[in-house]
Motif scaffolding. Structure first.
Motif, PDB file in Angstrom:
ATOM      1  N   UNK A  34      15.147   1.002  10.759  1.00 49.93           N
ATOM      2  CA  UNK A  34      13.814   0.447  10.516  1.00 49.93           C
ATOM      3  C   UNK A  34      13.433  -0.338  11.762  1.00 49.93           C
ATOM      4  N   UNK A  35      12.386   0.133  12.448  1.00 53.39           N
ATOM      5  CA  UNK A  35      11.942  -0.566  13.660  1.00 53.39           C
ATOM      6  C   UNK A  35      10.460  -0.904  13.518  1.00 53.39           C
ATOM      7  N   UNK A  36       9.575   0.045  13.815  1.00 60.70           N
ATOM      8  CA  UNK A  36       8.148  -0.213  13.640  1.00 60.70           C
ATOM      9  C   UNK A  36       7.681   0.111  12.231  1.00 60.70           C
ATOM     10  N   UNK A  37       8.532   0.769  11.446  1.00 63.36           N
ATOM     11  CA  UNK A  37       8.230   0.990  10.034  1.00 63.36           C
ATOM     12  C   UNK A  37       7.397   2.220   9.726  1.00 63.36           C
ATOM     13  N   UNK A  38       7.066   3.001  10.750  1.00 58.21           N
ATOM     14  CA  UNK A  38       6.159   4.136  10.534  1.00 58.21           C
ATOM     15  C   UNK A  38       6.745   5.176   9.560  1.00 58.21           C
ATOM     16  N   UNK A  39       8.036   5.456   9.681  1.00 53.61           N
ATOM     17  CA  UNK A  39       8.644   6.472   8.814  1.00 53.61           C
ATOM     18  C   UNK A  39       8.637   6.011   7.355  1.00 53.61           C
ATOM     19  N   UNK A  40       9.043   4.765   7.107  1.00 49.76           N
ATOM     20  CA  UNK A  40       9.059   4.265   5.724  1.00 49.76           C
ATOM     21  C   UNK A  40       7.645   4.182   5.159  1.00 49.76           C
ATOM     22  N   UNK A  41       6.676   3.798   5.992  1.00 47.02           N
ATOM     23  CA  UNK A  41       5.289   3.772   5.505  1.00 47.02           C
ATOM     24  C   UNK A  41       4.809   5.170   5.145  1.00 47.02           C
ATOM     25  N   UNK A  42       5.238   6.167   5.916  1.00 47.19           N
ATOM     26  CA  UNK A  42       4.899   7.549   5.581  1.00 47.19           C
ATOM     27  C   UNK A  42       5.507   7.946   4.243  1.00 47.19           C
ATOM     28  N   UNK A  43       6.766   7.579   4.026  1.00 50.74           N
ATOM     29  CA  UNK A  43       7.423   7.894   2.752  1.00 50.74           C
ATOM     30  C   UNK A  43       6.727   7.186   1.590  1.00 50.74           C
ATOM     31  N   UNK A  44       6.317   5.937   1.805  1.00 49.33           N
ATOM     32  CA  UNK A  44       5.587   5.190   0.772  1.00 49.33           C
ATOM     33  C   UNK A  44       4.295   5.904   0.391  1.00 49.33           C
ATOM     34  N   UNK A  45       3.600   6.415   1.397  1.00 48.88           N
ATOM     35  CA  UNK A  45       2.340   7.125   1.161  1.00 48.88           C
ATOM     36  C   UNK A  45       2.597   8.402   0.339  1.00 48.88           C
ATOM     37  N   UNK A  46       3.698   9.088   0.652  1.00 48.89           N
ATOM     38  CA  UNK A  46       4.064  10.319  -0.091  1.00 48.89           C
ATOM     39  C   UNK A  46       4.356   9.968  -1.557  1.00 48.89           C
ATOM     40  N   UNK A  47       5.065   8.871  -1.784  1.00 54.94           N
ATOM     41  CA  UNK A  47       5.388   8.432  -3.145  1.00 54.94           C
ATOM     42  C   UNK A  47       4.103   8.094  -3.899  1.00 54.94           C
ATOM     43  N   UNK A  48       3.164   7.451  -3.198  1.00 54.28           N
ATOM     44  CA  UNK A  48       1.881   7.100  -3.799  1.00 54.28           C
ATOM     45  C   UNK A  48       1.111   8.361  -4.208  1.00 54.28           C
ATOM     46  N   UNK A  49       1.084   9.356  -3.293  1.00 51.16           N
ATOM     47  CA  UNK A  49       0.415  10.622  -3.621  1.00 51.16           C
ATOM     48  C   UNK A  49       1.017  11.274  -4.855  1.00 51.16           C
TER      49      UNK A  49
END
Lengths: 192, 192
Positions: free
Chosen positions: B127-142
């Protein structure tokens, strides 16, 4: 491995173009407990072979390599795939043709993670035309290491990769060999 | 996780540009026994959270996701990365910027592997800038699923991803947080 054949019968989808879809448990979605069982079966098959490390290629080989490595208490290493030609750094690399994507890629392993003289077990989820395992064999050769064998979850027995690899004298263990999948009906090759 | 901090101190290399190289045990080469220990620690941290499945992104997230899933006896799923825009099929997808490679990619998960209403744990190696986890969060939201939290092996505490994610209210567990790595000296943030 009977449990794998049953799982493929139950969850696998034989699609047109000889595509076998097992994304529900082997790649994309992974049945973790079952994957660890696959790892233990690979460890059993190569017990006494003095395996020092497992070698696979990203991405879908990583899970089965970790499962085998955990069962054998050995490290695993995964080759990276690059589109570009020469990759900088102290690496072993070879060009591999992807029949799935219809293009070539560079298969690359950092030299420090593949020591000379070690006994290496090659692992992958699928064996079809054999290009990926042949690439890994070439990397092992460059490293001056020794490939003691290969283990894959599913071999497509109607493609020529398995026969060609075995023809080189290397031991190849496939936990399930699909003999044919005509009209959506999956038949397995009998194994001991 | 003290064992991870010690491993990073012993084997990690702090390189110029705030690059932390842990390829000897976490990615590329994997210390399989240690990775399974990381998985058990993640299972311990999220015990009682009713996690239904683990979600990660290829390639280097796969090993830690399998380790966590095996410890929790739950399936894991990995998002695929594509360079192209729209990917065909019944998928959830979002565009993620890769700071490592300086480009965008499509993060894609087949809908069937992320059922509505499930409780999902996000997992990644870094976890550095968080872009990958934010992408995963968006997928979970969808998907209409619920993200119960995130677990990573190593957080770069001097980059803003961890703070930003925690700011959204999601629980984020990092097994080791690197506070600084100036002049090759790696300092960790104290955790309970």
């Amino acid at each position: 491995m009977k449990a794998l054949e049953e799982k493929i019968r139950r969850e696998g989808q034989a699609l047109p173009g000889n595509i076998l879809r097992v994304g529900s448990f082997l790649n994309q979605q992974i049945d973790c407990d079952f994957m660890m069982e696959i790892g233990r079966e690979i460890a059993r098959l190569y017990e006494g072979y003095g395996v020092d490390r497992i070698l696979t290629v990203e991405a879908s080989g990583i899970a089965i390599a970790l499962a085998a490595g955990a069962a054998m208490h050995k490290p695993c290493v995964f080759a990276k795939k690059y589109r570009t030609g020469n990759v900088a750094g102290e690496t072993y690399q070879t060009t591999v043709h992807s029949f799935t994507h219809g293009n070539d890629y560079q298969m690359v392993v950092a030299k420090e993670y593949l020591p000379v003289g070690e006994r290496v077990l090659l692992v992958d989820d699928f064996l079809a035309n054999g290009a990926a395992l042949e690439g890994l064999l070439e990397i092992v050769r460059q490293a001056g290491a020794q490939a003691v064998g290969a283990a894959v979850a599913i071999e497509k027995g109607f493609q020529d990769g398995g026969a060609r690899l075995r023809g080189t004298g290397i031991r190849v263990e496939s936990l399930a060999i699909v003999e044919s999948m005509d009209e959506g009906r999956i038949l397995f090759r009998a194994q001991d």
